[in-house]
Write an enzyme that holds these catalytic residues in place. Structure first.
Site, PDB file in Angstrom:
ATOM      1  N   GLU B  66      28.569  41.086  43.347  1.00 54.41           N
ATOM      2  CA  GLU B  66      29.046  40.665  44.672  1.00 54.41           C
ATOM      3  C   GLU B  66      28.503  41.544  45.802  1.00 54.41           C
ATOM      4  O   GLU B  66      28.260  41.067  46.902  1.00 54.41           O
ATOM      5  CB  GLU B  66      30.582  40.666  44.725  1.00 54.41           C
ATOM      6  CG  GLU B  66      31.242  39.491  44.025  1.00 54.41           C
ATOM      7  CD  GLU B  66      31.435  39.733  42.539  1.00 54.41           C
ATOM      8  OE1 GLU B  66      31.043  40.818  42.040  1.00 54.41           O
ATOM      9  OE2 GLU B  66      31.966  38.836  41.868  1.00 54.41           O
ATOM     10  N   HIS B 135      43.544  37.530  41.149  1.00 54.34           N
ATOM     11  CA  HIS B 135      42.859  36.240  41.302  1.00 54.34           C
ATOM     12  C   HIS B 135      43.684  35.274  42.144  1.00 54.34           C
ATOM     13  O   HIS B 135      43.482  34.070  42.058  1.00 54.34           O
ATOM     14  CB  HIS B 135      42.626  35.566  39.945  1.00 54.34           C
ATOM     15  CG  HIS B 135      41.575  36.190  39.071  1.00 54.34           C
ATOM     16  ND1 HIS B 135      41.662  37.470  38.603  1.00 54.34           N
ATOM     17  CD2 HIS B 135      40.423  35.688  38.557  1.00 54.34           C
ATOM     18  CE1 HIS B 135      40.616  37.721  37.833  1.00 54.34           C
ATOM     19  NE2 HIS B 135      39.840  36.663  37.789  1.00 54.34           N
TER      20      HIS B 135
END
Lengths: 324, 328
Positions: B66, B135
């Site tokens: 990322e 998440h």
């Protein structure tokens, strides 16, 4: 691409290095005078890397620079006056005074910014190279970064991404031996930083960053590899910065002797001696030429000093695209 | 003009991706596992079929990286291409905040307007399916706080399609926050772009205004049915984009209802709802008959067990209680 020979472009390189050094020499003076806000980071001693790499590039190529990025920007072709104006926060600066020393971008020559975040340029150059791949053009991207930035995690991800996608990016590690004040020997266990590239499948080379010819040859080979679709290269170039990390640095982390010793290997003096020996220029001719170059830098400084400060209303423009 | 179809959200987003990549030859999409997972459309199907149509050159599976990806797309956008990066879960974007916040959001400004940054970061937020603390976060407030970013929170399949089309066309870096519990919500899609900064009236009413997004918007619509049975008609506004935002729609509605409730899944404290309430109080104090009420996520990480997860996210009953409180 221009073909470098010691006789022809050596002189051009010498002139550019000398002009950049004179520009940078003025930074602490302007800072003392209160004309530069915040921090400014000169790179005296490191000119051969910026100039040697830039001689291998075209305007279509991109660079992502560092907090110590004046030389990279100027060597890539930026106007000295507009660069100085930006450092002084003036309306005629490339960014209208919004960026300053650490955020100078020049779109038309592919300068994607000097950068206040150590290591950020590694990801940015990788992205510029990704854009080249998507567009199918031949533009190459260069990331300049230091030994300190080589400890940022983005390096590992960028090396891997560039290697698997064969991105046309050149990672130029300027090892000037100090991350601000921290000695590289204290901050890395493996002193051969080129092994970091090899570990990710990035062809990696060590070179003398105080030697213009050597930097140019390594950069040219890397550019050719990139344009041929063969992917990234890491160049680890040994260099040294003569001044402190920034204006006002007490430099308690190193001795004066160490600095003086490094200056004996000065890239400008070495190249000048070579060119005199080769009969390309005489000492007298160089003195005259150097004075002309210094006068150009003086003009750039006067341009910057005379440039107005931006109107306060400009603080609120350019946050979003117009009409958005 | 294409006719309106009933689609689930992921199919609407998938249709938008196909239309965007057709419209902009310089666009491309990339992300972790976007062509290799499940049916070949990433974790929630949004990129399905793109590689077959547009080729591996424009649809790229990436390593789990990322940090470099967010920096790289930021720079790529300034070099004449239109990246659409999928971050599998918005929580993972924290690994690359330098690229989003220090680079993409500031590139235009720092360099005096020289660079466009036509970048879309597609990702999902929100809770509801047991994905637990790392998440399930609702990060829209964090992104909306950053100058230079646009923040999109589609609440229906039709808006998901239309807002993604607009995001792709925008020359600003746009955070496009899908909701992980709404990929299978079904609704009409008319295949038209939806402009940023124009709120939608999701239900008309005259007694109180509710401003809410995504899952809380759905709960508010359910709450409105129950309140209507008691004779309370609420007007529900979906902001669609949190930046730019459409306060005029809120002022207009409050001018009619004279009461305001703001609801979101992001943590209530310091959340974007506080901003909407503050602006309404400052600009339209004379239109309010009572103090506005905020409903939002608890100041806890999102827990795993269903009973616990439900306890920290606003429910339909919380919204009903908030409406009654401001009307009391």
């Amino acid at each position: 691409m221009a073909q470098y020979t010691a006789a022809e472009q050596g002189l051009a390189g010498l002139e550019l290095m000398a002009k950049i050094r004179e520009f940078e020499r003025r930074m602490p003076l302007l800072s003392d005078e209160g004309l530069i806000r915040g921090s400014t980071h000169p790179s005296l001693g490191m000119e051969a890397i910026a100039v040697g790499v830039s001689l291998a590039l075209t305007d279509e190529d991109a660079i992502a620079s560092t907090h110590r990025g004046h030389a990279h920007t100027l060597a890539k072709g930026a106007d000295f006056g507009r660069t100085m104006a930006e450092i002084l926060g003036r309306a005629d600066g490339y960014c209208g005074g919004k960026g300053g020393s650490m955020h100078i971008g020049v779109k038309e020559i592919g300068v994607l910014g000097t950068n206040g975040i150590v290591g950020a340029g590694i990801g940015i150059a990788t992205g510029a190279a990704l854009a080249s791949k998507i567009k199918g053009d031949k533009a190459v991207a260069v990331s300049y970064f230091g030994d300190g930035a080589s400890n940022q995690g983005v390096l590992a991800e960028a090396f891997n991404l560039a290697a698997i996608w064969k991105l046309p990016v050149i990672f130029v590690l300027e090892n000037n031996h100090y991350a601000q004040s921290s000695a590289v020997e204290e901050m890395v266990a493996q002193p051969d930083l080129s092994k970091r590239g090899e570990a990710y499948g990035v062809p990696s080379f060590n070179g003398d960053g105080m030697n213009l010819q050597e930097v140019f040859e390594l950069a040219t080979a890397a550019v050719e590899r990139a344009r041929a679709g063969e992917g990234p290269t890491l160049l680890v170039l040994e260099t040294y910065r003569y001044l402190g990390h920034m204006a006002g640095d007490t430099e308690i982390y190193r001795t004066k002797d160490e600095v003086e010793q490094a200056k004996e290997n000065d890239p400008i003096e070495k190249l000048l001696a070579q060119l005199i020996e080769q009969g390309v220029i005489t000492a007298e001719q160089w003195e005259a030429r150097r004075n002309e170059l210094f006068a150009e830098v003086e003009e750039a400084e006067q341009f910057a000093r005379n440039s107005p400060f931006p109107e306060a209303a400009e603080a609120f423009t350019d946050v979003y695209a117009k009409g958005a | 003009m294409a006719e309106t179809k009933d689609l689930v959200t992921w199919r609407a987003l998938n249709a938008a991706m196909h239309d965007i990549m057709t419209e902009f030859p310089e666009s491309f999409t990339l992300g972790e596992d976007i062509t290799t997972w499940g049916t070949g459309g990433g974790t929630y199907g949004v990129t399905r079929g793109l590689k077959k149509t547009f080729g591996a050159e424009r649809v790229l599976d990436t390593p789990i990286s990322e940090e470099v990806l967010l920096a790289a797309v930021s720079a790529a956008a300034t070099r004449g291409v239109r990246p659409i990066l999928e971050i599998m879960y918005s929580d993972f974007s924290f690994l690359g905040f330098d690229g989003i916040i220090n680079q993409a959001a500031k590139a235009r400004y720092m360099f005096g307007g020289q660079f466009d940054t036509p970048l879309v970061i597609r990702t999902n937020g929100g809770s509801g399916i047991g994905k637990a603390a790392q998440h399930s976060q609702s990060l829209e407030t964090l992104f909306a706080h950053i100058p230079g970013l646009e923040v999109v929170v589609p609440g229906t399949p039709g808006d998901a399609y239309g807002l993604l089309r607009t995001a792709a066309k925008s020359d600003n870096p746009t955070i496009f926050l899908e909701h992980k519990n709404m990929y299978y919500d079904k609704g009409p899609v008319d295949f038209q772009p939806v402009p940023f900064g124009q709120a939608r009236i999701a239900r008309e009413g005259q007694h109180a205004t509710i401003v809410a997004t995504q899952q809380i918007l759905n709960y508010s619509l359910a709450a409105a049915e129950e309140l209507a049975a008691e004779g309370i008609e609420v007007e529900i506004i979906d902001p669609r984009t949190l930046y730019p935002f459409d306060m005029d729609a809120v002022y207009a509605s409050v001018g009619k209802t004279r009461h305001l409730v703001v609801g979101h899944e992001a943590v209530r404290d310091y959340g974007w709802g506080a901003e909407f309430v503050a602006q309404t109080v400052e600009a339209a104090w004379d239109k309010l008959d009572a103090a506005p009420v905020r409903v939002g996520g608890a100041r806890t990480p999102i827990p795993y067990a269903q009973t616990l997860e439900a306890a920290v996210i606003p429910s339909k009953d919380d919204i009903i209680a908030a409406v009654k409180k401001t009307l009391a």
